[in-house]
Design an enzyme around this catalytic site. Structure first.
Site, short mmCIF file in Angstrom:
data_model
loop_
_atom_site.label_atom_id
_atom_site.label_comp_id
_atom_site.label_asym_id
_atom_site.label_seq_id
_atom_site.Cartn_x
_atom_site.Cartn_y
_atom_site.Cartn_z
N ASP A 116 -6.42 4.80 0.99
CA ASP A 116 -5.13 4.21 0.81
C ASP A 116 -4.22 3.63 1.75
O ASP A 116 -3.29 3.14 1.68
CB ASP A 116 -4.36 4.58 -0.38
CG ASP A 116 -3.93 6.24 0.31
OD1 ASP A 116 -4.24 6.73 1.08
OD2 ASP A 116 -2.83 6.51 -0.50
N GLU A 117 -4.72 3.93 3.07
CA GLU A 117 -3.87 3.63 4.27
C GLU A 117 -4.58 3.38 5.50
O GLU A 117 -5.97 3.78 5.49
CB GLU A 117 -2.55 4.31 4.61
CG GLU A 117 -3.24 5.92 5.08
CD GLU A 117 -2.06 7.01 5.23
OE1 GLU A 117 -1.00 6.32 6.06
OE2 GLU A 117 -1.93 8.12 4.98
N ASP A 161 -0.19 0.97 3.78
CA ASP A 161 0.15 2.00 2.87
C ASP A 161 0.10 1.84 1.56
O ASP A 161 1.17 0.88 1.01
CB ASP A 161 1.21 3.12 3.24
CG ASP A 161 1.07 4.40 2.60
OD1 ASP A 161 0.00 4.64 1.89
OD2 ASP A 161 1.85 5.33 2.87
#
Length: 367
Positions: A102-103, A8
């Site tokens: 983003d993860e 993350d």
């Protein structure tokens, strides 16, 4: 037993802005357009100290942090950085399941990089991300996806937390039940009414009692309490819903929403056609949407949805728009209610070998 990493990125959009503009470093950065209609896309850790969070109205963020620097989002730039990061993941495993820009989850049970442990792989990934992008990432390592996701948040920002198989039960026990995936505010409140506040409390409940109270979801709650999660990391996971939504320039009454509903329906249909093309290119069997969803948000931020699963799915954008507009008739709030957001979705995408979705338009079913 699987070895799963959840990576993350730390305050991703805001961190990209601070990286690319040194004058923003150390300052409270809010990625959002200014104005009453905007919502926060991301906030730097300096802004989070003041209570600014993603998805809150931008005007509230400005009240909480008057000195915040507002930066309009640049999604093309964020996507380019995300692709750099995914290339780093690919050095270690082909089993990568992106959740957003983003993860992502990574299954490193059989890594292609030859590193000895999942912990070593997570360290190498975080180091490579920092060296090649100048950004920091947090990671969780565990034998299942949901435990890895909880662990990645444990030492944020720029942290690594490992939950080995023998420690899973002890790690989960003191957590609030709201930390479990799928347990939202309503379910958490209901559990607390039953005297169940922590995972340990949940674990003490007989599975049959949970099933009696929550149906099939009760069985899932019982499994999660014991750290059981058999869901694999799924690369290229097909979407089960495609939707589009937009915040209106000004709050509008229900009878003024139809043009905006049609605009969102056209956008959703275009996205659906792109997804269909990707399915064909990937060799996946064709799927069709079984449910049409209308989403509205009132001026006071109340969210409501109306849905319909017609006997035959829409076969053209016009049919989708007509049905979505018909769903407006199912909204029973007072006439004075004003709405700030409109969305249209296609849900429950499923393979149906007996149907040909694209054999021409037909009349929209009555809602």
């Amino acid at each position: 037993m699987r070895k799963v990493i959840h990576v993350d990125m730390d305050a991703f959009y805001a961190s990209v802005e601070q990286r690319d503009d040194p004058s923003l470093r150390g300052r409270p950065v809010v990625v959002a357009w200014r104005g009453a209609r905007s919502v926060v896309c991301a906030a730097s850790y300096e802004a989070r100290v003041f209570g600014v969070r993603s998805a809150m109205p931008a005007i509230r963020a400005e009240r909480l942090c008057p000195d915040a620097v507002f930066v309009p989002p640049d999604f093309a730039r964020y996507k380019a950085v995300s692709q750099q990061i995914r290339a780093i993941f690919a050095r270690h495993t082909e089993l990568v399941e992106p959740l957003s820009l983003d993860e992502a989850y990574l299954d490193v049970t059989r890594p292609r990089s030859g590193l000895a442990s999942a912990t070593d792989i997570a360290r190498h990934i975080r180091a490579a991300i920092f060296e090649e992008t100048g950004l920091t990432a947090s990671a969780g390592v565990a034998p299942s996806k949901f435990v890895a996701k909880i662990a990645s948040d444990w030492r944020k920002p720029d942290g690594l937390f490992v939950v080995p198989p023998a420690r899973v039960l002890d790690f989960l026990a003191p957590l609030a039940v709201g930390r479990l995936p799928g347990v939202g505010r309503v379910t958490e409140a209901r559990l607390q009414e039953l005297g169940i506040a922590t995972v340990a409390d949940l674990r003490a409940q007989p599975a049959d009692a949970l099933v009696a109270e929550f149906g099939r979801w009760g069985r899932r709650l019982h499994e999660l309490a014991f750290g059981i999660d058999e869901h694999p990391v799924e690369p290229e996971r097909p979407h089960t819903q495609i939707s589009s939504e937009d915040t209106l320039e000004q709050d509008l009454p229900l009878d003024a929403l139809a043009p905006h509903v049609r605009r969102m329906a056209a956008r959703t249909w275009a996205a659906w056609e792109r997804q269909r093309e990707r399915d064909v290119q990937a060799g996946r069997p064709p799927r069709q949407p079984r449910t049409i969803v209308l989403k509205l948000k009132t001026a006071d931020f109340r969210i409501l949805t109306r849905s319909l699963s017609p006997p035959r799915p829409p076969r053209a954008g016009q049919a989708l728009a007509d049905t979505a507009c018909a769903l407006l008739g199912r909204v029973d709030l007072p006439p004075a209610t004003r709405y700030r957001l409109v969305g249209v979705g296609l849900a429950n995408l499923a393979h149906d070998p007996q149907a040909d979705l694209f054999d021409g338009p037909h009349d929209a079913p009555r809602a």
